[in-house]
Write a protein that holds these residues in place. Structure first.
Motif, PDB file in Angstrom:
ATOM      1  N   VAL A  23       0.825  -1.223   0.000  1.00 22.72           N
ATOM      2  CA  VAL A  23       0.000   0.000   0.000  1.00 22.72           C
ATOM      3  C   VAL A  23       0.854   1.266   0.000  1.00 22.72           C
ATOM      4  O   VAL A  23       0.928   1.978  -0.989  1.00 22.72           O
ATOM      5  CB  VAL A  23      -1.006   0.017   1.169  1.00 22.72           C
ATOM      6  CG1 VAL A  23      -1.926   1.239   1.025  1.00 22.72           C
ATOM      7  CG2 VAL A  23      -1.814  -1.265   1.218  1.00 22.72           C
ATOM      8  N   THR A  24       1.514   1.592   1.126  1.00 23.37           N
ATOM      9  CA  THR A  24       2.289   2.836   1.192  1.00 23.37           C
ATOM     10  C   THR A  24       3.660   2.594   1.828  1.00 23.37           C
ATOM     11  O   THR A  24       3.951   3.113   2.912  1.00 23.37           O
ATOM     12  CB  THR A  24       1.534   3.914   2.001  1.00 23.37           C
ATOM     13  OG1 THR A  24       1.236   3.385   3.291  1.00 23.37           O
ATOM     14  CG2 THR A  24       0.267   4.349   1.299  1.00 23.37           C
ATOM     15  N   PRO A  25       4.515   1.836   1.182  1.00 20.74           N
ATOM     16  CA  PRO A  25       5.851   1.630   1.754  1.00 20.74           C
ATOM     17  C   PRO A  25       6.637   2.940   1.788  1.00 20.74           C
ATOM     18  O   PRO A  25       6.639   3.698   0.823  1.00 20.74           O
ATOM     19  CB  PRO A  25       6.497   0.624   0.793  1.00 20.74           C
ATOM     20  CG  PRO A  25       5.750   0.791  -0.490  1.00 20.74           C
ATOM     21  CD  PRO A  25       4.352   1.147  -0.110  1.00 20.74           C
ATOM     22  N   ALA A  26       7.262   3.213   2.941  1.00 16.19           N
ATOM     23  CA  ALA A  26       8.021   4.449   3.118  1.00 16.19           C
ATOM     24  C   ALA A  26       9.500   4.169   2.869  1.00 16.19           C
ATOM     25  O   ALA A  26      10.244   3.785   3.778  1.00 16.19           O
ATOM     26  CB  ALA A  26       7.792   5.008   4.517  1.00 16.19           C
ATOM     27  N   ALA A 155       8.153  -1.973 -14.419  1.00 11.82           N
ATOM     28  CA  ALA A 155       8.083  -0.841 -15.330  1.00 11.82           C
ATOM     29  C   ALA A 155       7.741   0.434 -14.567  1.00 11.82           C
ATOM     30  O   ALA A 155       8.168   1.533 -14.934  1.00 11.82           O
ATOM     31  CB  ALA A 155       7.050  -1.094 -16.414  1.00 11.82           C
ATOM     32  N   ASP A 156       6.958   0.292 -13.494  1.00 12.19           N
ATOM     33  CA  ASP A 156       6.596   1.418 -12.634  1.00 12.19           C
ATOM     34  C   ASP A 156       6.323   0.871 -11.248  1.00 12.19           C
ATOM     35  O   ASP A 156       6.518  -0.325 -10.985  1.00 12.19           O
ATOM     36  CB  ASP A 156       5.380   2.180 -13.178  1.00 12.19           C
ATOM     37  CG  ASP A 156       4.187   1.267 -13.443  1.00 12.19           C
ATOM     38  OD1 ASP A 156       3.854   0.448 -12.559  1.00 12.19           O
ATOM     39  OD2 ASP A 156       3.595   1.347 -14.533  1.00 12.19           O
ATOM     40  N   LEU A 157       5.869   1.734 -10.354  1.00  8.97           N
ATOM     41  CA  LEU A 157       5.696   1.331  -8.952  1.00  8.97           C
ATOM     42  C   LEU A 157       4.227   1.187  -8.554  1.00  8.97           C
ATOM     43  O   LEU A 157       3.898   1.190  -7.364  1.00  8.97           O
ATOM     44  CB  LEU A 157       6.376   2.358  -8.032  1.00  8.97           C
ATOM     45  CG  LEU A 157       7.876   2.545  -8.268  1.00  8.97           C
ATOM     46  CD1 LEU A 157       8.436   3.578  -7.296  1.00  8.97           C
ATOM     47  CD2 LEU A 157       8.621   1.227  -8.126  1.00  8.97           C
ATOM     48  N   THR A 164       6.292   6.261  -0.696  1.00  9.00           N
ATOM     49  CA  THR A 164       6.895   7.564  -0.441  1.00  9.00           C
ATOM     50  C   THR A 164       8.412   7.397  -0.371  1.00  9.00           C
ATOM     51  O   THR A 164       8.917   6.314  -0.081  1.00  9.00           O
ATOM     52  CB  THR A 164       6.372   8.178   0.872  1.00  9.00           C
ATOM     53  OG1 THR A 164       6.699   7.292   1.967  1.00  9.00           O
ATOM     54  CG2 THR A 164       4.863   8.364   0.819  1.00  9.00           C
ATOM     55  N   PHE A 165       9.119   8.503  -0.616  1.00 11.04           N
ATOM     56  CA  PHE A 165      10.578   8.461  -0.645  1.00 11.04           C
ATOM     57  C   PHE A 165      11.123   9.603   0.210  1.00 11.04           C
ATOM     58  O   PHE A 165      10.862  10.776  -0.071  1.00 11.04           O
ATOM     59  CB  PHE A 165      11.098   8.563  -2.083  1.00 11.04           C
ATOM     60  CG  PHE A 165      10.714   7.387  -2.941  1.00 11.04           C
ATOM     61  CD1 PHE A 165      11.549   6.290  -3.027  1.00 11.04           C
ATOM     62  CD2 PHE A 165       9.501   7.376  -3.624  1.00 11.04           C
ATOM     63  CE1 PHE A 165      11.207   5.192  -3.798  1.00 11.04           C
ATOM     64  CE2 PHE A 165       9.147   6.284  -4.407  1.00 11.04           C
ATOM     65  CZ  PHE A 165      10.001   5.189  -4.486  1.00 11.04           C
ATOM     66  N   GLY A 166      11.848   9.238   1.271  1.00  5.86           N
ATOM     67  CA  GLY A 166      12.410  10.225   2.164  1.00  5.86           C
ATOM     68  C   GLY A 166      13.578  10.965   1.540  1.00  5.86           C
ATOM     69  O   GLY A 166      14.269  10.441   0.659  1.00  5.86           O
ATOM     70  N   SER A 167      13.814  12.184   2.006  1.00  2.08           N
ATOM     71  CA  SER A 167      14.942  12.972   1.507  1.00  2.08           C
ATOM     72  C   SER A 167      16.249  12.388   2.023  1.00  2.08           C
ATOM     73  O   SER A 167      16.335  11.941   3.172  1.00  2.08           O
ATOM     74  CB  SER A 167      14.813  14.422   1.967  1.00  2.08           C
ATOM     75  OG  SER A 167      13.620  14.996   1.487  1.00  2.08           O
TER      76      SER A 167
END
Length: 323
Positions: A23-26, A155-157, A164-167
């Protein structure tokens, strides 16, 4: 053609071994200078004999994900990986070897790949070894050796929901000038290089009915290393000859934060054996008339520090003061 300058890596802790959170892996940024992470397969062939000498069948076998994650050591950037490698848990900025196993999913993104699947997702990644090298001049470098269960290309996510992708952290890499090294509690000023290797002895386990491995077996926590120093006197040499146990402590300090404020020193990492009876030299050689090379092993013991409990022979500290 993909270029390494357009390559990103990210990771996310797994709740269940080999399963990427849904679902929403960080995902968190994975700082690296290079990697050999990839999928390999065993192979086997038919042993049938024929007069034409030809092989009748050849097949792929069990999959294996493995490789190294190379890096320049920097403050805070690899806390999750250090925790996983030591199998311990950070507590009040102290990490010591333990028995808690952790796995991760690692995502590689080839941003300039024009066609196909630019995302490589590896699951069931466990940390098998840590290698650190502290040279006389330069950055503190190292690598994590990992073992995993599976790899897929994407091919995509969209299959991951809305990740989400942390800085990324931007702390400066440690260098060999900003810090200190102590042997038996005393400073050494003639060391030319220190290397440390921590190994967990992870080994893949194959099972009938699957071409993927299951949770690897784990061995003892084994910390070894070497120290190269100018041959100034026979103090350390005598410890080797007499099998005298000692201790080793290496302090690395973030260059941008290497300032004293009152009695406080900002952001350091201390690597040390956990007591004065854990560091034993077992190989010595004179590589030249002036250079002494020593290899060592740290063993388990009861910790002498009053705030620690019995544990393995390796300990990391996020030092916030100068004691």
């Amino acid at each position: 053609m993909s270029d390494s300058s357009r390559h990103d890596m990210f990771y996310v802790p797994e709740v269940t071994y080999g399963v990427t959170p849904a679902v929403t892996p960080a995902f968190l940024d994975l700082r690296h200078t290079g990697t050999t992470l990839g999928l390999a397969k065993e192979s086997f062939q038919s042993e049938e004999l024929h007069a034409d000498r030809q092989i009748r069948d050849f097949r792929h076998g069990v999959k294996a994900v493995a490789g190294d994650l190379s890096m320049e050591l920097s403050y805070g950037s690899f806390d999750d990986f250090l925790e996983a490698t030591l199998m311990g848990t950070w507590a009040t900025d102290v990490l010591k070897a333990g028995v808690v196993r952790r796995s991760f999913s690692v995502l590689r993104h080839f941003e300039d790949l024009p066609t196909g699947n630019p995302y490589f997702l590896y699951a069931g990644i466990e940390f098998n070894a840590l290698n650190l090298t502290i040279p006389a001049s330069g950055m503190v470098t190292g690598s994590f050796t990992v073992l995993g269960q599976s790899q897929v290309t994407l091919a995509d996510l969209t299959s991951l929901g809305t990740p989400t992708f942390g800085s990324p952290l931007t702390t400066q890499p440690f260098d060999s000038f900003t810090g200190s090294i102590l042997e038996a509690g005393g400073a050494i000023s003639v060391v030319t290089e220190v290397s440390l290797t921590l190994e967990n002895g992870l080994a893949a386990k194959n099972v009938v009915g699957s071409d993927e491995t299951i949770l690897p077996s784990v061995d003892k926590s084994n910390l070894t290393g070497s120290v190269t120093a100018f041959f100034e006197d026979t103090v350390i040499l005598d410890k080797f000859l007499n099998e005298t146990e000692s201790s080793l402590e290496v302090t690395l300090t973030c260059p941008a934060l290497n300032t004293m404020v009152g009695n406080q020193m900002s952001q350091a990492v201390v690597v040390r054996s956990q007591s004065t009876s854990q560091f034993k030299l077992f190989i010595m050689s004179l590589t030249s008339a002036t250079l002494l090379s020593l290899a060592f092993l740290c063993k388990s013991a009861v910790c002498m520090d009053p705030h620690l409990e019995r544990g393995g022979g390796f300990l990391l500290t996020h030092a916030t003061d100068n004691h």
